[in-house]
Design an enzyme around this catalytic site. Sequence first.
Site, short mmCIF file in Angstrom:
data_model
loop_
_atom_site.label_atom_id
_atom_site.label_comp_id
_atom_site.label_asym_id
_atom_site.label_seq_id
_atom_site.Cartn_x
_atom_site.Cartn_y
_atom_site.Cartn_z
N CYS A 260 24.99 -13.82 1.67
CA CYS A 260 24.27 -15.51 2.60
C CYS A 260 25.36 -16.26 1.21
CB CYS A 260 23.44 -15.61 2.42
SG CYS A 260 22.42 -16.93 2.48
N CYS B 54 0.15 -5.53 -2.31
CA CYS B 54 1.39 -6.11 -2.18
C CYS B 54 1.93 -6.68 -3.49
CB CYS B 54 1.86 -7.14 -0.87
SG CYS B 54 0.27 -8.72 -1.36
N CYS C 235 15.75 -15.02 -1.49
CA CYS C 235 16.59 -13.36 -1.65
C CYS C 235 16.67 -13.56 -3.53
CB CYS C 235 17.43 -13.65 -1.09
SG CYS C 235 16.68 -13.44 1.16
N GLU D 57 -13.69 -10.00 4.93
CA GLU D 57 -13.26 -11.12 5.46
C GLU D 57 -13.24 -11.91 5.05
OE1 GLU D 57 -9.53 -11.41 5.92
OE2 GLU D 57 -9.96 -13.37 5.29
N TYR E 252 -11.03 -7.19 2.67
CA TYR E 252 -10.20 -7.92 2.63
C TYR E 252 -8.97 -7.30 3.93
CZ TYR E 252 -10.83 -7.30 -2.34
OH TYR E 252 -11.62 -8.01 -3.26
N ASP F 187 -6.71 -3.56 0.33
CA ASP F 187 -5.58 -4.81 1.07
C ASP F 187 -5.74 -5.89 0.09
OD1 ASP F 187 -2.93 -5.43 2.24
OD2 ASP F 187 -3.49 -5.31 4.29
N CYS G 57 18.94 -21.48 -1.64
CA CYS G 57 18.22 -21.61 -1.30
C CYS G 57 16.57 -20.87 -2.33
CB CYS G 57 17.76 -20.76 -0.06
SG CYS G 57 16.64 -19.86 0.76
N GLN H 230 1.09 -9.83 9.30
CA GLN H 230 2.31 -8.99 8.06
C GLN H 230 3.70 -9.20 9.00
OE1 GLN H 230 3.11 -7.36 5.29
NE2 GLN H 230 0.65 -6.53 4.96
N1 SAH Z 1 -5.71 -5.79 5.85
C1 SAH Z 1 -4.88 -7.18 6.56
C2 SAH Z 1 -5.05 -8.54 5.35
C3 SAH Z 1 -4.52 -8.62 4.21
S1 SAH Z 1 -3.87 -9.92 3.42
C4 SAH Z 1 -3.61 -7.44 7.37
O1 SAH Z 1 -3.12 -5.68 7.11
O2 SAH Z 1 -3.35 -7.64 8.18
C5 SAH Z 1 -5.31 -10.30 2.34
C6 SAH Z 1 -6.87 -10.76 3.90
O3 SAH Z 1 -7.15 -10.93 1.74
C7 SAH Z 1 -6.52 -11.99 3.49
O4 SAH Z 1 -6.78 -12.14 5.24
C8 SAH Z 1 -7.50 -13.45 2.65
O5 SAH Z 1 -7.61 -13.66 3.55
C9 SAH Z 1 -8.47 -12.26 2.24
N2 SAH Z 1 -8.56 -13.09 1.18
C10 SAH Z 1 -8.78 -13.46 0.19
N3 SAH Z 1 -9.71 -13.43 -0.95
C11 SAH Z 1 -10.77 -12.65 -0.29
C12 SAH Z 1 -11.51 -12.13 -0.77
N4 SAH Z 1 -11.98 -12.60 -2.06
N5 SAH Z 1 -12.47 -11.40 -0.19
C13 SAH Z 1 -12.62 -10.90 1.15
N6 SAH Z 1 -11.50 -11.56 1.70
C14 SAH Z 1 -10.37 -11.75 1.22
#
Ligand code: SAH
Length: 409
Positions: A4, A336, A13, A261, A240, A309, A10, A211
């Site tokens: 790149c 992640c 990456c 969430e 989450y 998650d 930038c 995502q």
């Molecule tokens: N499982 C979903 C989102 C994962 S990202 C997917 O795959 O699309 C992580 C998520 O956790 C975000 O939406 C964020 O708003 C939420 N989050 C962050 N801190 C949190 C908390 N203390 N309690 C509940 N949700 C939370």
Amino acid sequence: MENCVYAKKCGGCAYQGVEYKKQLKRKKKWVADLLKPYCEVERIVGMEDPYHYRHKVHAAFGHVKGKGIVAGVYKEGTHHIVDIDSCQIENEKADAIIRDIKGLMGSFKIKAYDEDKGFGLLRHVLVRCGYHTKEYMVVLVLADPILPSKNNFVKALRKLHPEISTVVININDKRTGMVLGERNITIYGKGYIEDELCGRRFRISPSSFYQVNPEQTEILYREALDMAELKGRERIVDAYCGTGTIGIIAAEKVKEVIGVELNKDAVRDALNNARMNQVKNISFYSQDAGKFLCALADQKETVDVVIMDPPRSGSSEEFLNAVTTLMPEKVLYISCNPETLARDLKYLTAKGYRAKKAVAFDLFPFAGHVESCVLLERVSNRKADSYVKLNVKMEDYYRIKDAEKKTDE
Ligand code: SAH
């Protein structure tokens, strides 16, 4: 592919110039080293074509003396915009849309925002696109709600890019590092796009979490749910849950899903997504996941599987402690950030769980991130002796908690 040309300036990456196979090897080793005390990492799932996978593309707009309008990313650690025309990991049409917005600005007399002086209109452009639906959403982040000749601007842009299905103005009049402000005004189309994941349809609003690499996300979710070996009778928590993607995909494989969430807008999207997919055995709660799980444990509720998650910072001690009180048979941890994953595994494996299987997924080729999925199983049978299932309906429970909260405030 050529290296790149923007890479040095930038800095986005971390693996620029590294052969893709080597990137995968390094990422797998990174996860494997961190998870070594708990579990072996079976493999890393890479992409066949690791380019142009990002379906959410953001460009900051500015003005540089002698050069005119610039659009691209902030140079790492600074607020100088690196002018970028195209990027190897971003969706190519999204890049073209941003280039053409830049090109149209002159004839529409739209000025780029100047951060230092607080003068000008266009601050950022965000383009989001559906991987399966090929719908495109353009979000124009403005310092002021008024876009001169907005209808003609949209017309001119759509003439160049008929794939654009919606255009939204987002107003950000604050001098902060946040890209999006709170107010959205739809000036063309529905104000959101939809995409499909694992055969389900999801709504993506300007600020909802989705995502960035939907192609790999489908592989991740399918494999993660396979790992959990759901039998159809389970009551599961999707913690989450964002806009409810994982829970909605899992719903047909289990008896009941409870999603939790923090972000209220995401929960609104999640409810809509469940309705749109006619998924009825799911409910969503807008609360801190740790507090919610603690409340479930206090109520002596029974949960068979917890899917979690969390964001990059990982889970909280409160949440993990509640898991070890609720003692679900399985915990499926999607992460992640392998560093916080390892930290949280240390906790869970010290308190009655065994990590049974781990797989890494490359959702971010060339970038310095990696996704992992770990299945944990309960080893002790504490729960069977000490807990009796109470017949409290979640909806009732939520109403009670909600009322309590209101009187607290
Ligand atoms: N499982 C979903 C989102 C994962 S990202 C997917 O795959 O699309 C992580 C998520 O956790 C975000 O939406 C964020 O708003 C939420 N989050 C962050 N801190 C949190 C908390 N203390 N309690 C509940 N949700 C939370």
